[in-house]
Design an enzyme around this catalytic site. Structure first.
Site, PDB file in Angstrom:
ATOM      1  N   ALA A 192     -10.930  -3.827  15.645  1.00 44.22           N
ATOM      2  CA  ALA A 192     -10.496  -5.001  15.814  1.00 44.22           C
ATOM      3  C   ALA A 192      -9.355  -5.593  15.310  1.00 44.22           C
ATOM      4  CB  ALA A 192     -12.436  -6.416  15.634  1.00 44.22           C
ATOM      5  N   TYR A 194     -12.374  -1.983  12.788  1.00 39.87           N
ATOM      6  CA  TYR A 194     -11.141  -1.358  11.841  1.00 39.87           C
ATOM      7  C   TYR A 194      -9.926  -1.287  13.432  1.00 39.87           C
ATOM      8  CZ  TYR A 194      -7.603   2.016  10.653  1.00 39.87           C
ATOM      9  OH  TYR A 194      -6.334   2.481  10.417  1.00 39.87           O
ATOM     10  N   ILE A 203      -3.095  10.573  10.679  1.00 41.94           N
ATOM     11  CA  ILE A 203      -2.450  11.042  10.371  1.00 41.94           C
ATOM     12  C   ILE A 203      -3.844  11.367   8.993  1.00 41.94           C
ATOM     13  CG2 ILE A 203      -0.444  10.779   8.607  1.00 41.94           C
ATOM     14  CD1 ILE A 203      -0.089   9.639  11.334  1.00 41.94           C
ATOM     15  N   VAL A 255      -3.966  -7.408  -1.479  1.00 38.70           N
ATOM     16  CA  VAL A 255      -2.846  -8.006  -0.232  1.00 38.70           C
ATOM     17  C   VAL A 255      -3.594  -9.405  -0.004  1.00 38.70           C
ATOM     18  CG1 VAL A 255      -0.953  -5.861   0.218  1.00 38.70           C
ATOM     19  CG2 VAL A 255      -2.844  -5.976   1.424  1.00 38.70           C
ATOM     20  N   GLY A 292       1.266  -1.368   0.285  1.00 42.56           N
ATOM     21  CA  GLY A 292       0.272   0.210   0.065  1.00 42.56           C
ATOM     22  C   GLY A 292       0.909   1.350  -0.086  1.00 42.56           C
ATOM     23  N   SER A 351       1.242   3.159  -2.937  1.00 39.35           N
ATOM     24  CA  SER A 351       1.414   4.117  -3.970  1.00 39.35           C
ATOM     25  C   SER A 351       0.661   5.206  -3.142  1.00 39.35           C
ATOM     26  CB  SER A 351      -0.172   3.783  -4.747  1.00 39.35           C
ATOM     27  OG  SER A 351      -0.639   3.465  -4.512  1.00 39.35           O
ATOM     28  N   ARG A 352      -0.201   5.612  -1.874  1.00 36.12           N
ATOM     29  CA  ARG A 352      -0.541   6.668  -1.322  1.00 36.12           C
ATOM     30  C   ARG A 352       0.216   6.936  -0.629  1.00 36.12           C
ATOM     31  NH1 ARG A 352      -5.693   6.850  -1.321  1.00 36.12           N
ATOM     32  NH2 ARG A 352      -6.159   4.923  -2.203  1.00 36.12           N
ATOM     33  N   ASN A 355       2.045  -2.435   5.065  1.00 35.56           N
ATOM     34  CA  ASN A 355       1.153  -1.004   5.846  1.00 35.56           C
ATOM     35  C   ASN A 355      -0.282  -0.125   4.900  1.00 35.56           C
ATOM     36  OD1 ASN A 355       1.362   2.264   6.188  1.00 35.56           O
ATOM     37  ND2 ASN A 355       0.677   1.343   3.662  1.00 35.56           N
TER      38      ASN A 355
HETATM   39  P1  NAP Z   1      -4.894   5.562   2.357  1.00 34.46           P
HETATM   40  O1  NAP Z   1      -4.427   7.336   2.481  1.00 34.46           O
HETATM   41  O2  NAP Z   1      -6.106   5.152   2.388  1.00 34.46           O
HETATM   42  O3  NAP Z   1      -3.777   4.884   1.757  1.00 34.46           O
HETATM   43  C1  NAP Z   1      -4.503   3.182   1.506  1.00 34.46           C
HETATM   44  C2  NAP Z   1      -2.533   2.643   0.327  1.00 34.46           C
HETATM   45  O4  NAP Z   1      -2.902   0.894   1.259  1.00 34.46           O
HETATM   46  C3  NAP Z   1      -3.310   2.662  -0.733  1.00 34.46           C
HETATM   47  O5  NAP Z   1      -2.280   2.424  -1.264  1.00 34.46           O
HETATM   48  C4  NAP Z   1      -3.709   1.869  -1.503  1.00 34.46           C
HETATM   49  O6  NAP Z   1      -4.232   1.341  -2.746  1.00 34.46           O
HETATM   50  C5  NAP Z   1      -3.479   0.495  -0.482  1.00 34.46           C
HETATM   51  N1  NAP Z   1      -4.281  -0.512  -0.338  1.00 34.46           N
HETATM   52  C6  NAP Z   1      -5.404  -0.946   0.245  1.00 34.46           C
HETATM   53  N2  NAP Z   1      -6.237  -1.754  -0.287  1.00 34.46           N
HETATM   54  C7  NAP Z   1      -5.300  -2.108  -0.326  1.00 34.46           C
HETATM   55  C8  NAP Z   1      -5.038  -3.353  -0.475  1.00 34.46           C
HETATM   56  N3  NAP Z   1      -6.366  -4.727  -0.593  1.00 34.46           N
HETATM   57  N4  NAP Z   1      -3.897  -4.246  -1.267  1.00 34.46           N
HETATM   58  C9  NAP Z   1      -2.749  -3.810  -1.349  1.00 34.46           C
HETATM   59  N5  NAP Z   1      -3.063  -2.403  -1.021  1.00 34.46           N
HETATM   60  C10 NAP Z   1      -4.143  -2.076  -0.451  1.00 34.46           C
HETATM   61  O7  NAP Z   1      -4.480   4.662   4.022  1.00 34.46           O
HETATM   62  P2  NAP Z   1      -3.067   5.601   4.411  1.00 34.46           P
HETATM   63  O8  NAP Z   1      -3.964   6.638   5.817  1.00 34.46           O
HETATM   64  O9  NAP Z   1      -1.953   5.892   4.342  1.00 34.46           O
HETATM   65  O10 NAP Z   1      -2.790   4.646   5.795  1.00 34.46           O
HETATM   66  C11 NAP Z   1      -2.133   3.156   5.762  1.00 34.46           C
HETATM   67  C12 NAP Z   1      -2.389   2.068   6.986  1.00 34.46           C
HETATM   68  O11 NAP Z   1      -1.419   3.560   8.118  1.00 34.46           O
HETATM   69  C13 NAP Z   1      -3.078   1.507   7.097  1.00 34.46           C
HETATM   70  O12 NAP Z   1      -3.222   0.704   7.510  1.00 34.46           O
HETATM   71  C14 NAP Z   1      -3.963   2.237   8.230  1.00 34.46           C
HETATM   72  O13 NAP Z   1      -4.506   1.351   8.460  1.00 34.46           O
HETATM   73  C15 NAP Z   1      -3.374   2.737   9.184  1.00 34.46           C
HETATM   74  N6  NAP Z   1      -2.936   3.890   9.431  1.00 34.46           N
HETATM   75  C16 NAP Z   1      -3.629   5.668   9.146  1.00 34.46           C
HETATM   76  C17 NAP Z   1      -3.726   6.231  10.068  1.00 34.46           C
HETATM   77  C18 NAP Z   1      -4.420   7.635   9.028  1.00 34.46           C
HETATM   78  O14 NAP Z   1      -4.756   7.995   9.974  1.00 34.46           O
HETATM   79  N7  NAP Z   1      -3.981   8.007   8.554  1.00 34.46           N
HETATM   80  C19 NAP Z   1      -3.847   6.630  11.375  1.00 34.46           C
HETATM   81  C20 NAP Z   1      -3.751   5.169  11.762  1.00 34.46           C
HETATM   82  C21 NAP Z   1      -3.371   3.802  10.955  1.00 34.46           C
HETATM   83  P3  NAP Z   1      -4.300   1.784  -4.187  1.00 34.46           P
HETATM   84  O15 NAP Z   1      -3.607   3.889  -3.727  1.00 34.46           O
HETATM   85  O16 NAP Z   1      -4.326   1.548  -5.182  1.00 34.46           O
HETATM   86  O17 NAP Z   1      -6.023   2.045  -3.389  1.00 34.46           O
END
Ligand code: NAP
Length: 244
Positions: A154, A152, A185, A61, A9, A11-12, A87
Site C-alpha cells: 500500500a 508495504y 534486490i 525521514v 537511507g 548508509s546501506r 529511497n
Molecule cells: P535496507 O538494506 O534495509 O536499508 C534501508 C536504508 O534505509 C538504511 O540506510 C536505513 O538507515 C534507512 N532507513 C530506514 N528507515 C529510515 C528512516 N526512518 N529514516 C531515514 N533512513 C531510514 O533496504 P534496501 O533494500 O536498501 O531498500 C532501500 C529502498 O528500496 C526501500 O525504500 C525499499 O522499500 C526499496 N526496495 C527494496 C527492495 C529489496 O528487495 N531490497 C525491493 C524493492 C524496493 P540505517 O542504516 O540507519 O538503519
C-alpha cells in the site's frame, strides 16, 4: 559549486550503491541514515574516495523537523539540493489479521510521509531554479500484490501515485519526477525473510537471479542524467522480468 544530491537511507543497501554511483558521476552527496552512523560514515568515506564532498546526516525521514534540519545542513555544507533520491524505506511481512495499527502507521510514516517531507523541503530551490530531478524508490510490490505484504504494498503504490501527480504538477517548472520499482534486490532488507524464500524469489525471477544494489544505482544515474531529459512521470522497473 558542484551538483548536489541527497539520498535518503544511504548508509546501506540500495541507497549506498546510489550514493556511490552519484559520487562517481560528480555529485557531492549527503548520506542520510536513521540508526547506522557507522555504515553512513563508511559510505561517506567511500564516496570521498571517488572525489565527492560527501557528508552524513542522521534524520528519521518521518520526522519533519529533522528533515528540515538536514536540508539546512546540506545547504550550508554542500549547497542546494539538485537531485533528491527518496529511497529510505522499511519492509516486513505480516498477515493482515496480525498487523497492529502502530506498525501499519509506521510503514506509512517512513515510506510515504518520508517522501513527502523530503520532497517538500527540496522543491523551493528547484522551483526557483526551474530545474531539478526527484526520484522515488517504490517496489514491484507497489505494482502487483504479494501475500503478507499489504501494508508495504500500500505504501509503495502510494508512492507511485505521488510520483505521477508530482510529475504533472512540476513539469511546467522544469522539474522531472520519476519512480523506480525494484524487484528483489539482495540487501539487509531480505534478512528477515524465512529460510529459503530468497532462493525461491531468485528462481521466480525470469532472469534467474536476485538484483544487486548496483542495478538500481545505474538506473538512478541514467534517470538523473541529461540523457533522460525528456523522461518524467514514469515508473521504471528493474526486476529481472518479475513484473511483465
Ligand atoms: P535496507 O538494506 O534495509 O536499508 C534501508 C536504508 O534505509 C538504511 O540506510 C536505513 O538507515 C534507512 N532507513 C530506514 N528507515 C529510515 C528512516 N526512518 N529514516 C531515514 N533512513 C531510514 O533496504 P534496501 O533494500 O536498501 O531498500 C532501500 C529502498 O528500496 C526501500 O525504500 C525499499 O522499500 C526499496 N526496495 C527494496 C527492495 C529489496 O528487495 N531490497 C525491493 C524493492 C524496493 P540505517 O542504516 O540507519 O538503519
Amino acid at each position: 559549486m558542484g551538483k548536489v544530491a541527497l539520498v535518503t537511507g544511504s548508509s546501506r543497501g540500495i541507497g549506498r550503491a546510489i550514493a556511490l554511483k552519484l559520487a562517481e558521476d560528480g555529485y557531492d552527496v549527503c548520506i542520510n541514515y536513521e540508526k547506522r552512523k557507522d555504515k553512513a560514515e563508511e559510505t561517506a568515506g567511500l564516496a570521498r574516495g571517488l572525489g565527492s564532498r560527501a557528508v552524513t546526516f542522521q534524520a528519521d525521514v518521518s520526522d519533519r523537523a529533522a528533515v528540515e534540519r538536514m536540508f539546512a545542513f546540506v545547504r550550508e555544507n554542500l549547497g542546494e539540493v539538485d537531485l533528491l533520491v527518496s529511497n529510505a524505506g522499511i519492509a516486513g511481512q505480516v498477515q493482515i489479521q496480525d498487523i497492529t495499527k502502530e506498525r501499519w502507521d509506521r510503514f506509512f510514516q517512513v515510506n510515504v510521509n518520508g517522501a513527502f517531507n523530503t520532497v517538500q523541503c527540496a522543491i523551493p530551490h528547484m522551483l526557483h531554479e526551474k530545474k531539478g530531478c526527484i526520484i522515488t524508490i517504490s517496489s514491484m510490490w507497489g505494482l502487483r500484490g504479494a501475500s503478507c505484504e499489504s501494508a508495504y504494498s500500500a505504501t509503495k503504490a502510494a508512492l507511485i501515485g505521488f510520483t505521477r501527480s508530482l510529475a504533472n504538477e512540476l513539469a511546467p517548472s522544469g522539474i522531472r519526477v520519476n519512480c523506480i520499482a525494484p524487484g528483489v534486490i539482495d540487501t539487509d532488507m531480505l534478512d528477515e525473510l524465512p529460510e529459503g524464500v530468497k532462493d525461491t524469489l531468485a528462481d521466480e525471477t525470469p532472469l534467474g537471479r536476485l538484483g544487486k544494489p548496483e542495478d538500481i544505482a545505474d538506473l538512478v544515474s541514467f534517470i538523473a542524467s541529461e540523457k533522460a531529459g525528456f523522461i518524467t512521470g514514469q515508473v521504471i522497473t528493474s526486476d529481472g522480468g518479475f513484473v511483465v
